[in-house]
Scaffold this active site. Sequence first.
Site, PDB file in Angstrom:
ATOM      1  N   CYS A 159       0.908  -1.371  -0.148  1.00 24.37           N
ATOM      2  CA  CYS A 159       0.083   0.099   0.023  1.00 24.37           C
ATOM      3  C   CYS A 159       0.680   1.204  -0.057  1.00 24.37           C
ATOM      4  CB  CYS A 159      -1.069  -0.124   1.191  1.00 24.37           C
ATOM      5  SG  CYS A 159      -1.953   1.458   1.447  1.00 24.37           S
TER       6      CYS A 159
ATOM      7  N   GLU B 110      -7.173   1.843 -13.684  1.00 20.63           N
ATOM      8  CA  GLU B 110      -6.361   3.008 -12.752  1.00 20.63           C
ATOM      9  C   GLU B 110      -5.234   3.551 -13.638  1.00 20.63           C
ATOM     10  OE1 GLU B 110      -5.679   2.017  -8.620  1.00 20.63           O
ATOM     11  OE2 GLU B 110      -7.712   2.211  -8.271  1.00 20.63           O
TER      12      GLU B 110
ATOM     13  N   GLU C  49     -26.357  14.446  -3.585  1.00 24.78           N
ATOM     14  CA  GLU C  49     -27.778  14.430  -3.331  1.00 24.78           C
ATOM     15  C   GLU C  49     -28.555  13.516  -4.305  1.00 24.78           C
ATOM     16  OE1 GLU C  49     -29.764  18.379  -3.994  1.00 24.78           O
ATOM     17  OE2 GLU C  49     -28.236  18.913  -5.368  1.00 24.78           O
TER      18      GLU C  49
ATOM     19  N   TYR D  33      -8.704  -3.541 -11.176  1.00 28.26           N
ATOM     20  CA  TYR D  33      -8.417  -2.566 -10.603  1.00 28.26           C
ATOM     21  C   TYR D  33      -7.170  -1.600 -11.153  1.00 28.26           C
ATOM     22  CZ  TYR D  33     -11.210  -3.359  -6.415  1.00 28.26           C
ATOM     23  OH  TYR D  33     -12.348  -3.519  -5.604  1.00 28.26           O
TER      24      TYR D  33
ATOM     25  N   HIS E  21     -27.637  20.742  -1.230  1.00 28.64           N
ATOM     26  CA  HIS E  21     -27.641  21.069  -2.605  1.00 28.64           C
ATOM     27  C   HIS E  21     -26.421  22.261  -2.731  1.00 28.64           C
ATOM     28  CE1 HIS E  21     -29.637  22.009  -6.212  1.00 28.64           C
ATOM     29  NE2 HIS E  21     -29.884  23.166  -6.078  1.00 28.64           N
TER      30      HIS E  21
ATOM     31  N   LYS F  39       0.049   5.415  -6.062  1.00 30.52           N
ATOM     32  CA  LYS F  39      -0.905   5.562  -7.310  1.00 30.52           C
ATOM     33  C   LYS F  39      -1.859   6.628  -7.099  1.00 30.52           C
ATOM     34  CE  LYS F  39      -4.784   4.053  -6.415  1.00 30.52           C
ATOM     35  NZ  LYS F  39      -5.226   2.942  -6.256  1.00 30.52           N
TER      36      LYS F  39
ATOM     37  N   CYS G  64      -1.625   1.745  -3.170  1.00 30.43           N
ATOM     38  CA  CYS G  64      -2.362   2.708  -2.882  1.00 30.43           C
ATOM     39  C   CYS G  64      -1.926   4.163  -2.754  1.00 30.43           C
ATOM     40  CB  CYS G  64      -3.140   2.537  -1.714  1.00 30.43           C
ATOM     41  SG  CYS G  64      -3.380   0.693  -1.070  1.00 30.43           S
TER      42      CYS G  64
HETATM   43  P1  NDP Z   1      -7.707  -7.968 -10.633  1.00 31.11           P
HETATM   44  O1  NDP Z   1      -8.099  -8.999  -9.841  1.00 31.11           O
HETATM   45  O2  NDP Z   1      -8.443  -6.681 -10.142  1.00 31.11           O
HETATM   46  O3  NDP Z   1      -7.627  -7.877 -12.188  1.00 31.11           O
HETATM   47  C1  NDP Z   1      -6.898  -8.870 -12.819  1.00 31.11           C
HETATM   48  C2  NDP Z   1      -7.346  -8.693 -14.331  1.00 31.11           C
HETATM   49  O4  NDP Z   1      -6.418  -9.500 -15.118  1.00 31.11           O
HETATM   50  C3  NDP Z   1      -8.846  -9.430 -14.568  1.00 31.11           C
HETATM   51  O5  NDP Z   1      -9.067  -8.244 -15.550  1.00 31.11           O
HETATM   52  C4  NDP Z   1      -8.619 -10.635 -15.216  1.00 31.11           C
HETATM   53  O6  NDP Z   1      -9.386 -11.094 -16.315  1.00 31.11           O
HETATM   54  C5  NDP Z   1      -7.214 -10.344 -15.831  1.00 31.11           C
HETATM   55  N1  NDP Z   1      -6.435 -11.831 -15.954  1.00 31.11           N
HETATM   56  C6  NDP Z   1      -6.112 -12.817 -15.160  1.00 31.11           C
HETATM   57  N2  NDP Z   1      -5.371 -13.702 -15.556  1.00 31.11           N
HETATM   58  C7  NDP Z   1      -5.461 -13.379 -16.679  1.00 31.11           C
HETATM   59  C8  NDP Z   1      -4.767 -14.049 -17.775  1.00 31.11           C
HETATM   60  N3  NDP Z   1      -4.219 -15.101 -17.834  1.00 31.11           N
HETATM   61  N4  NDP Z   1      -4.662 -13.440 -19.178  1.00 31.11           N
HETATM   62  C9  NDP Z   1      -5.452 -12.366 -19.387  1.00 31.11           C
HETATM   63  N5  NDP Z   1      -6.086 -11.535 -18.387  1.00 31.11           N
HETATM   64  C10 NDP Z   1      -5.747 -12.274 -17.167  1.00 31.11           C
HETATM   65  O7  NDP Z   1      -6.033  -7.492 -10.354  1.00 31.11           O
HETATM   66  P2  NDP Z   1      -5.410  -6.343 -10.158  1.00 31.11           P
HETATM   67  O8  NDP Z   1      -3.904  -6.684 -10.706  1.00 31.11           O
HETATM   68  O9  NDP Z   1      -5.809  -4.994 -11.026  1.00 31.11           O
HETATM   69  O10 NDP Z   1      -5.290  -5.619  -8.843  1.00 31.11           O
HETATM   70  C11 NDP Z   1      -5.004  -6.787  -7.616  1.00 31.11           C
HETATM   71  C12 NDP Z   1      -5.861  -6.457  -6.508  1.00 31.11           C
HETATM   72  O11 NDP Z   1      -5.228  -5.514  -5.801  1.00 31.11           O
HETATM   73  C13 NDP Z   1      -7.575  -6.064  -6.888  1.00 31.11           C
HETATM   74  O12 NDP Z   1      -8.154  -7.215  -7.064  1.00 31.11           O
HETATM   75  C14 NDP Z   1      -7.577  -5.320  -5.497  1.00 31.11           C
HETATM   76  O13 NDP Z   1      -8.099  -6.221  -4.668  1.00 31.11           O
HETATM   77  C15 NDP Z   1      -6.290  -4.686  -5.182  1.00 31.11           C
HETATM   78  N6  NDP Z   1      -6.135  -3.309  -5.670  1.00 31.11           N
HETATM   79  C16 NDP Z   1      -7.288  -2.512  -5.123  1.00 31.11           C
HETATM   80  C17 NDP Z   1      -7.103  -1.124  -5.555  1.00 31.11           C
HETATM   81  C18 NDP Z   1      -8.084  -0.101  -4.979  1.00 31.11           C
HETATM   82  O14 NDP Z   1      -8.813  -0.430  -3.768  1.00 31.11           O
HETATM   83  N7  NDP Z   1      -8.304   0.918  -5.650  1.00 31.11           N
HETATM   84  C19 NDP Z   1      -6.280  -0.649  -6.581  1.00 31.11           C
HETATM   85  C20 NDP Z   1      -5.368  -1.727  -7.223  1.00 31.11           C
HETATM   86  C21 NDP Z   1      -5.389  -2.991  -6.542  1.00 31.11           C
HETATM   87  P3  NDP Z   1     -10.994 -11.790 -15.669  1.00 31.11           P
HETATM   88  O15 NDP Z   1     -11.770 -10.774 -14.985  1.00 31.11           O
HETATM   89  O16 NDP Z   1     -11.340 -11.996 -17.071  1.00 31.11           O
HETATM   90  O17 NDP Z   1     -10.602 -13.067 -14.712  1.00 31.11           O
END
Ligand code: NDP
Length: 450
Positions: free
Chosen positions: A43, A181, A440, A177, A435, A51, A48
């Site tokens: 984080c 982002e 709202e 995510y 408002h 970012k 976090c």
């Molecule tokens: P996510 O799990 O959010 O997303 C992973 C993405 O990668 C999905 O779109 C998934 O597709 C795709 N994917 C997974 N495996 C493959 C593959 N083999 N080939 C192609 N595409 C693939 O992971 P992130 O890395 O974005 O973030 C990790 C975690 O960190 C988040 O889930 C969240 O919990 C946390 N995070 C939170 C944030 C916040 O609170 N603002 C910011 C950043 C991270 P599909 O959906 O089709 O499986």
Amino acid sequence: MTTYDFDLFVIGAGSGGVRASRMAAGFGARVAVAESSRLGGTCVNLGCVPKKLMVYASTFSAVSEDARGFGWTVPQPTFDWTTLIANKDREIARLNGIYLELLEGAGVRVMEGHARLGDRHTVEVDGTVVTADRILIATGGRPFKSEIPGNELSITSDEIFHLDRQPKRIVIAGGGYIAVEFAGILNGMGSEVTLVYRGPLFLRGFDDDVRSTLADEMRKRGIDLRFETLIDRIERTENGLVATTNHGDVIETDQILSAMGRLPNTAGLGLEEIGVELSDRGAVVVNEQLESSVPGVYALGDCIDRIALTPVALAEGKALAETLFNDNPTVVDYTDVPSAVFSQPPISTVGLTEAQAREQGFDVIVYRSTFRPMVHTLSGRDERTMMKLVVDKPSDRVLGVHMVGADAGEIIQGIAIALKAGATKATFDSTIGIHPTAAEEFVTMRTPVE
Ligand code: NDP
């Protein structure tokens, strides 16, 4: 009675490990924490915090255009990546220092180095062996990369925070995510962004109206979204990198960011050797009390692969310290966990999506509002805000609240309290709006979606 060096030994000084350490020490426990990298974990160092600073940085580019309609003439801003990275690094170093002060101030012994379990009461940290009554695994996660030819040429979110130069062109692989982002961040900074995602629409698991609204808004900002697309291979050329997709398209770029999810960081800790059960993805399997299959060995945060969010790890750290050292057995409540995606515009959500509510058998009424935020009536920017309430018809309970639009995270945090308190649609309706705000709208939606 056996005496150990410590009552609690924590491996990993990220959000959850630090919270558990400090609270346990506050309850009188003798605590040590080992960290092989920088204090604060993902984080603070690679997630976090940096970012969000980069999200802020990327929003200033629109100021000159948005301000014009309000009478301002602002010269076209220019952006210097090196300055941002240096300033961001200084802030992170300050936070690392604060974490050290907080831990030491609480009486926690901080050990630098890689920790490895010898048995359920013994840990070795770079050659130093210590014993503890209980051990907590709080080692977080790491980015996952798919196995494609040339994938060593791509970077992950671990590297993007430290690039020497801003990539003028970037391909982002993934639709979660991190992908959305960074698409927003780099687009705001003026890079040419292509996002490729394997499914029909990104952000799987979020409400469909949220997903489609964000896709529209990102496209309006000039981000090239390519769904049903995968990168098959990556090659280096004289001009940078080339990604070839499953459709045979070739995308020339400067960097490829792999944002395909994260895996628990549990290798090389000696966990399996002492009998700690791990899931297929390598997560420590824990019970409600966060205890693993080995009594006295606990785990929390991203390495248990439940909900990978800092505030969840904090809640788990607090629950564990309360349970073990304050005679107050506490179980984390994982319902209605709000979250925000700092896309541009941002998303925030709490509770069930419309699809989840229907799947769970609720008789659902949906309220939805899409409008142009007031600021853009004069800025002229074509941006829509979307707000949605998912309501259980028989009980009138609000099951889910979803938003795409400016300050979504700030707004939904308050609404999450209402959901935890069991608010009904009638409660929302009886709440007086503030408002003029966008928020709202959440208390003035009267007509359900057909
Ligand atoms: P996510 O799990 O959010 O997303 C992973 C993405 O990668 C999905 O779109 C998934 O597709 C795709 N994917 C997974 N495996 C493959 C593959 N083999 N080939 C192609 N595409 C693939 O992971 P992130 O890395 O974005 O973030 C990790 C975690 O960190 C988040 O889930 C969240 O919990 C946390 N995070 C939170 C944030 C916040 O609170 N603002 C910011 C950043 C991270 P599909 O959906 O089709 O499986």
